[in-house]
Design a protein around this motif. Structure first.
Motif, PDB file in Angstrom:
ATOM      1  N   MET A  87      16.009 -24.117 -26.359  1.00 46.03           N
ATOM      2  CA  MET A  87      16.712 -24.723 -27.467  1.00 46.03           C
ATOM      3  C   MET A  87      16.369 -23.948 -28.739  1.00 46.03           C
ATOM      4  SD  MET A  87      16.461 -28.610 -28.703  1.00 46.03           S
ATOM      5  CE  MET A  87      16.586 -28.974 -30.408  1.00 46.03           C
ATOM      6  N   SER A  88      17.364 -23.433 -29.391  1.00 52.75           N
ATOM      7  CA  SER A  88      17.131 -22.658 -30.608  1.00 52.75           C
ATOM      8  C   SER A  88      17.234 -23.570 -31.822  1.00 52.75           C
ATOM      9  CB  SER A  88      18.123 -21.517 -30.697  1.00 52.75           C
ATOM     10  OG  SER A  88      19.420 -22.016 -30.660  1.00 52.75           O
TER      11      SER A  88
ATOM     12  N   SER B 121      19.220 -27.647 -35.869  1.00 56.38           N
ATOM     13  CA  SER B 121      19.770 -26.981 -34.696  1.00 56.38           C
ATOM     14  C   SER B 121      21.279 -27.168 -34.744  1.00 56.38           C
ATOM     15  CB  SER B 121      19.174 -27.560 -33.410  1.00 56.38           C
ATOM     16  OG  SER B 121      19.392 -28.946 -33.354  1.00 56.38           O
TER      17      SER B 121
ATOM     18  N   ASN C 284      14.028 -19.586 -34.467  1.00 50.27           N
ATOM     19  CA  ASN C 284      13.574 -19.582 -33.085  1.00 50.27           C
ATOM     20  C   ASN C 284      14.785 -19.619 -32.164  1.00 50.27           C
ATOM     21  OD1 ASN C 284      12.193 -19.871 -30.697  1.00 50.27           O
ATOM     22  ND2 ASN C 284      11.767 -22.037 -30.988  1.00 50.27           N
ATOM     23  N   ASP C 285      14.947 -18.563 -31.353  1.00 44.06           N
ATOM     24  CA  ASP C 285      15.902 -18.657 -30.264  1.00 44.06           C
ATOM     25  C   ASP C 285      15.062 -18.806 -28.996  1.00 44.06           C
ATOM     26  OD1 ASP C 285      14.942 -16.124 -30.169  1.00 44.06           O
ATOM     27  OD2 ASP C 285      16.870 -15.105 -30.126  1.00 44.06           O
ATOM     28  N   ASN C 286      15.676 -18.898 -27.855  1.00 45.34           N
ATOM     29  CA  ASN C 286      14.934 -19.214 -26.635  1.00 45.34           C
ATOM     30  C   ASN C 286      13.900 -18.161 -26.257  1.00 45.34           C
ATOM     31  OD1 ASN C 286      16.303 -21.621 -26.318  1.00 45.34           O
ATOM     32  ND2 ASN C 286      17.972 -20.652 -25.219  1.00 45.34           N
ATOM     33  N   LYS C 287      14.045 -16.940 -26.750  1.00 46.25           N
ATOM     34  CA  LYS C 287      13.149 -15.863 -26.327  1.00 46.25           C
ATOM     35  C   LYS C 287      12.033 -15.579 -27.318  1.00 46.25           C
ATOM     36  CE  LYS C 287      16.820 -13.880 -23.666  1.00 46.25           C
ATOM     37  NZ  LYS C 287      18.014 -13.125 -23.788  1.00 46.25           N
ATOM     38  N   ASN C 288      12.328 -15.550 -28.608  1.00 49.36           N
ATOM     39  CA  ASN C 288      11.289 -15.197 -29.580  1.00 49.36           C
ATOM     40  C   ASN C 288      11.394 -16.042 -30.845  1.00 49.36           C
ATOM     41  OD1 ASN C 288      13.591 -14.101 -30.576  1.00 49.36           O
ATOM     42  ND2 ASN C 288      12.860 -12.014 -30.695  1.00 49.36           N
ATOM     43  N   THR C 289      10.300 -16.038 -31.606  1.00 47.54           N
ATOM     44  CA  THR C 289      10.221 -16.785 -32.849  1.00 47.54           C
ATOM     45  C   THR C 289       9.964 -15.813 -33.984  1.00 47.54           C
ATOM     46  OG1 THR C 289       9.285 -18.668 -31.677  1.00 47.54           O
ATOM     47  CG2 THR C 289       9.007 -18.627 -34.051  1.00 47.54           C
TER      48      THR C 289
ATOM     49  N   VAL D  61      22.890 -16.939 -33.359  1.00 48.58           N
ATOM     50  CA  VAL D  61      21.840 -17.464 -32.487  1.00 48.58           C
ATOM     51  C   VAL D  61      22.329 -18.715 -31.785  1.00 48.58           C
ATOM     52  CG1 VAL D  61      19.520 -18.435 -32.442  1.00 48.58           C
ATOM     53  CG2 VAL D  61      20.019 -16.488 -33.908  1.00 48.58           C
ATOM     54  N   ASP D  62      23.001 -19.594 -32.523  1.00 54.16           N
ATOM     55  CA  ASP D  62      23.501 -20.844 -31.947  1.00 54.16           C
ATOM     56  C   ASP D  62      24.739 -21.274 -32.721  1.00 54.16           C
ATOM     57  OD1 ASP D  62      23.565 -22.925 -30.204  1.00 54.16           O
ATOM     58  OD2 ASP D  62      21.772 -23.933 -30.953  1.00 54.16           O
TER      59      ASP D  62
END
Length: 135
Positions: free
Chosen positions: A1-2, A16, A43-48, A110-111
């Motif tokens: 969850m981003s 979000s 924050n996306d699902n892979k990195n912050t 990102v979202d």
């Protein structure tokens, strides 16, 4: 969850996509798009990504749904033994927004969310049905 953390009106909000929240009143017409460029964390699902103090180039887009007033807060002043008292009411103004996009610093989305349309009331639906019946 981003998600992202933005700052507006002196407060920080965790947002979000498609989230609806109330923030300090903005001088924007209802239905217009607002861009928040003061993104503190992304924050996306892979990195912050953490800003210092904010992330350059990152932004959050939102749509203004409505400008509303909060509930009444009573302000009461009394001076003892003086027969002096004053009673006031205060209603803070807020803007209700819905987050539509969260954009990274390179412009990448990102979202993204779909806009929720306001539901029609029962009276409005009955009016539409009556108009269709007359035709």
């Amino acid at each position: 969850m981003s998600f992202a953390i933005i700052e507006t009106g002196g407060k920080q909000y965790k947002v979000s996509a498609s989230k609806i929240l109330e923030i300090e009143k903005l001088d924007v017409k209802v239905g217009e798009t607002i861009k928040f460029k003061n993104v503190l964390l992304l924050n996306d699902n892979k990195n912050t990504e953490i800003g210092n103090p904010s992330i350059e180039g990152a932004s959050v887009e939102a749509k203004l749904l409505d400008n509303v007033k909060d509930r009444t807060i009573l302000v009461f002043h009394k001076r003892r033994r003086k027969h002096s008292r004053k009673k006031n009411g205060h209603r803070q103004r807020h803007s209700k927004i819905q987050i539509t996009k969260i954009l990274a610093k390179d412009g990448r989305v990102v979202d993204e969310a779909k806009i929720v349309e306001k539901k029609k009331s029962v009276k409005e639906e009955k009016k539409v049905i009556k108009k269709e019946a007359v035709k």
